[in-house]
Design a protein around this motif. Structure first.
Motif, short mmCIF file in Angstrom:
data_model
loop_
_atom_site.label_atom_id
_atom_site.label_comp_id
_atom_site.label_asym_id
_atom_site.label_seq_id
_atom_site.Cartn_x
_atom_site.Cartn_y
_atom_site.Cartn_z
N UNK A 104 -2.65 -2.96 2.25
CA UNK A 104 -3.36 -3.63 1.16
C UNK A 104 -4.84 -3.80 1.41
N UNK A 105 -5.22 -4.09 2.64
CA UNK A 105 -6.63 -4.30 2.94
C UNK A 105 -7.42 -2.99 2.86
N UNK A 106 -6.77 -1.86 3.16
CA UNK A 106 -7.44 -0.55 3.03
C UNK A 106 -7.64 -0.23 1.55
N UNK A 107 -6.61 -0.42 0.75
CA UNK A 107 -6.71 -0.18 -0.70
C UNK A 107 -7.75 -1.12 -1.32
N UNK A 108 -7.74 -2.39 -0.89
CA UNK A 108 -8.73 -3.34 -1.37
C UNK A 108 -10.14 -2.93 -1.02
N UNK A 109 -10.32 -2.44 0.21
CA UNK A 109 -11.64 -1.97 0.63
C UNK A 109 -12.12 -0.78 -0.19
N UNK A 110 -11.22 0.14 -0.47
CA UNK A 110 -11.58 1.29 -1.31
C UNK A 110 -11.93 0.86 -2.73
#
Length: 177
Positions: A104-110
């Motif tokens: 989730x944090x990777x998707x949020x960062x993107x």
């Protein structure tokens, strides 16, 4: 001697395996460097545009430092933000499965990065280019000054939003919820 009893505190942490190695470290430094340069150029854009806006409101002469900042050309330092996802994807690849796009944090960062690019390409950099043109022309007409004030205000607002998004994205990358 018998077997050693497992230590109960070993698995208590919610933090997963942190990748390491020289390649990962170098790419991480480049990733963070792009964020730092992006933050710095965003702050410089906001402050310089705010100063220009104030100067235009008072009809004061524009100092050479402000004219130099707005000299015609591409803000290449600002474009370093494009290195953020490039090095981010490399970090994912070098993590050997510790991190993934499904986190989730990777998707949020993107998602945050997409917002940064849309605002930079749609508002910040076009306003900066218009200011570059208007300061070179420097006709002094009221309509040109009003247009320059609007562009300076657009730069301040866009840079402030981008700054907030970059800080939020940085916090998300550090916390990794």
């Amino acid at each position: 001697m018998g077997t050693v009893a497992p230590r109960p505190w070993v698995k208590m942490s919610g933090v997963h395996h942190q990748p390491d190695g020289p390649a990962f470290d170098v790419v991480l430094i480049l990733h963070v460097g792009c964020v730092v340069v992006g933050l710095t150029t965003t702050v410089a854009s906001a402050l310089t545009a705010a100063r220009l806006r104030t100067l235009l409101s008072t009809a004061a002469p524009v100092p050479d430092a402000v004219r130099r900042y707005f000299r015609p050309g591409v803000n290449w330092a600002g474009r370093t933000i494009y290195g953020i996802p490039v090095f981010g994807f490399l970090l994912l690849a070098l993590s050997h499965g510790a991190y993934a796009l499904r986190d989730g944090w990777v998707t949020g960062g993107l998602t945050i990065f997409v917002g940064v690019v849309l605002i930079a390409e749609g508002v910040l950099w076009p306003a900066e280019r218009r200011l570059q043109v208007s300061l070179v022309a420097a006709s002094g007409a009221d309509a040109a000054a009003e247009s320059a004030r609007r562009d300076a205000r657009a730069m301040v607002v866009a840079a402030t939003v981008i700054l907030a998004l970059l800080v939020a994205g940085s916090a998300l990358m550090v916390v990794q919820p």
